[in-house]
Scaffold this motif. Structure first.
Motif, PDB file in Angstrom:
ATOM      1  N   LEU A  53      -8.311  -5.600 -10.296  1.00  0.00           N
ATOM      2  CA  LEU A  53      -7.533  -6.639  -9.624  1.00  0.00           C
ATOM      3  C   LEU A  53      -8.460  -7.666  -8.992  1.00  0.00           C
ATOM      4  O   LEU A  53      -9.475  -7.320  -8.383  1.00  0.00           O
ATOM      5  N   GLU A  54      -8.086  -8.923  -9.086  1.00  0.00           N
ATOM      6  CA  GLU A  54      -8.820  -9.996  -8.417  1.00  0.00           C
ATOM      7  C   GLU A  54      -8.088 -10.463  -7.164  1.00  0.00           C
ATOM      8  O   GLU A  54      -8.703 -10.981  -6.235  1.00  0.00           O
ATOM      9  N   GLU A  55      -6.768 -10.282  -7.126  1.00  0.00           N
ATOM     10  CA  GLU A  55      -5.962 -10.705  -5.992  1.00  0.00           C
ATOM     11  C   GLU A  55      -5.204  -9.502  -5.442  1.00  0.00           C
ATOM     12  O   GLU A  55      -4.796  -8.622  -6.196  1.00  0.00           O
ATOM     13  N   GLU A  59       2.632  -8.064 -11.815  1.00  0.00           N
ATOM     14  CA  GLU A  59       1.426  -8.584 -11.173  1.00  0.00           C
ATOM     15  C   GLU A  59       0.171  -8.019 -11.821  1.00  0.00           C
ATOM     16  O   GLU A  59      -0.817  -8.737 -12.035  1.00  0.00           O
ATOM     17  N   PHE A  60       0.174  -6.737 -12.169  1.00  0.00           N
ATOM     18  CA  PHE A  60      -0.982  -6.143 -12.843  1.00  0.00           C
ATOM     19  C   PHE A  60      -1.215  -6.819 -14.196  1.00  0.00           C
ATOM     20  O   PHE A  60      -2.355  -7.086 -14.574  1.00  0.00           O
ATOM     21  N   ARG A  63      -0.338  -9.856 -15.063  1.00  0.00           N
ATOM     22  CA  ARG A  63      -0.831 -11.215 -14.830  1.00  0.00           C
ATOM     23  C   ARG A  63      -2.320 -11.224 -14.564  1.00  0.00           C
ATOM     24  O   ARG A  63      -3.039 -12.124 -15.028  1.00  0.00           O
ATOM     25  N   GLN A  64      -2.805 -10.205 -13.851  1.00  0.00           N
ATOM     26  CA  GLN A  64      -4.222 -10.150 -13.505  1.00  0.00           C
ATOM     27  C   GLN A  64      -5.065  -9.404 -14.541  1.00  0.00           C
ATOM     28  O   GLN A  64      -6.279  -9.269 -14.377  1.00  0.00           O
ATOM     29  N   GLU A  65      -4.432  -8.900 -15.590  1.00  0.00           N
ATOM     30  CA  GLU A  65      -5.113  -8.185 -16.669  1.00  0.00           C
ATOM     31  C   GLU A  65      -5.888  -6.981 -16.152  1.00  0.00           C
ATOM     32  O   GLU A  65      -6.994  -6.674 -16.623  1.00  0.00           O
ATOM     33  N   ALA A  66      -5.301  -6.292 -15.190  1.00  0.00           N
ATOM     34  CA  ALA A  66      -5.910  -5.082 -14.646  1.00  0.00           C
ATOM     35  C   ALA A  66      -5.647  -3.901 -15.566  1.00  0.00           C
ATOM     36  O   ALA A  66      -4.668  -3.883 -16.318  1.00  0.00           O
TER      37      ALA A  66
END
Length: 252
Positions: A78-80, A94-95, A97-100
């Motif tokens: 995660l970056e955010e 959300e995961f 979107r962040q490519e986690a």
């Protein structure tokens, strides 16, 4: 670092004793994901303990849903920040979107885990399922292994350590060198071959007893009321740090 990377895929505590223990048992990396701690704080602490000898990878175990019916997800890369106590669907969006990389710890365990139906629904979005957790009884681990095999998920294991001496009692050995957080995210998302390594002897059962005793202490209702329902704890969706982004989906 060797071609095979030995990773304890989930620890809750990080200090000098944890690092010493991890090195002593030959780990190459640990994933540090404490409860109810914001991602920037996790990243700072992980960086302060990471070295050439031991990679400490920051992550978030997000508690989706309400306290009484929460589903845990372990997100790496995660970056955010992502808060706790939002619906499963919102967290998964959300995961993505962040490519986690997204891991499912302790599936079908009590009221704190993804069900087999959840894992079926998100088959293309979750990257691995935990098939051995040293806190669990054999029937729980057998059930988790069966779910992973039926749905075709790559496996992983961890110590799930809340106590330093538990670190490394189980680990995942990836058939790829892992030298950075990005390396591990890629290995998980690519389904890199791996071995799940653990000891089921007396040492494992001593670890289980110690960790369960700690869990009973940690999960008192007094602590729940004080920390999680006040609206001021660091990972509550209404916390000022999230700038109102998750207000519409908060379950509290």
């Amino acid at each position: 670092m060797a071609a095979e990377a030995r990773v304890d895929c989930h620890v809750k505590v990080l200090n000098d004793a944890v690092v010493e223990r991890a090195r002593a048992v030959g780990l190459d990396a640990i994933i540090y994901a404490p409860h109810f701690t914001r991602l920037p704080d996790i990243r700072r602490q992980a960086a302060s303990y990471s070295s050439n000898d031991l990679l400490v990878i920051p992550a978030r175990e997000v508690f989706t849903g309400s306290w009484r019916d929460r589903k845990h997800l372990l997100a790496v890369g995660l970056e955010e920040p992502v808060p706790d106590f939002i619906p499963l669907e919102a967290a998964m969006d959300e995961f993505e979107r962040q490519e986690a990389a997204v891991l499912a710890p302790h599936p079908e365990f009590a009221n704190v885990s993804l069900t087999e139906a959840d894992l079926q629904q998100y088959r293309n979005d979750i990257d691995a399922v935990e098939i051995f957790n040293p806190k669990h009884l054999p029937l729980h681990n057998e059930r988790a292994r069966g779910i992973a095999e039926r749905l075709g998920y790559p496996p992983f294991t961890s110590s799930y350590a809340h106590l330093p001496r538990s670190v490394g009692v189980a680990h995942t050995a990836f058939e790829r060198a892992i030298e950075t957080e990005a390396d591990l995210v890629a290995a998980l998302k690519d389904g890199v071959a791996r071995r799940v390594v653990y000891d089921n002897g007396c040492k494992r059962w001593r670890t289980t007893a110690r960790e369960l005793a700690h869990l009973a202490y940690e999960n008192t209702w007094e602590k729940v009321d004080r920390l999680f329902l006040s609206g001021t704890e660091p990972t509550h969706p209404h916390h000022i740090a999230y700038d109102g982004r998750f207000d519409d989906v908060s379950v509290y």
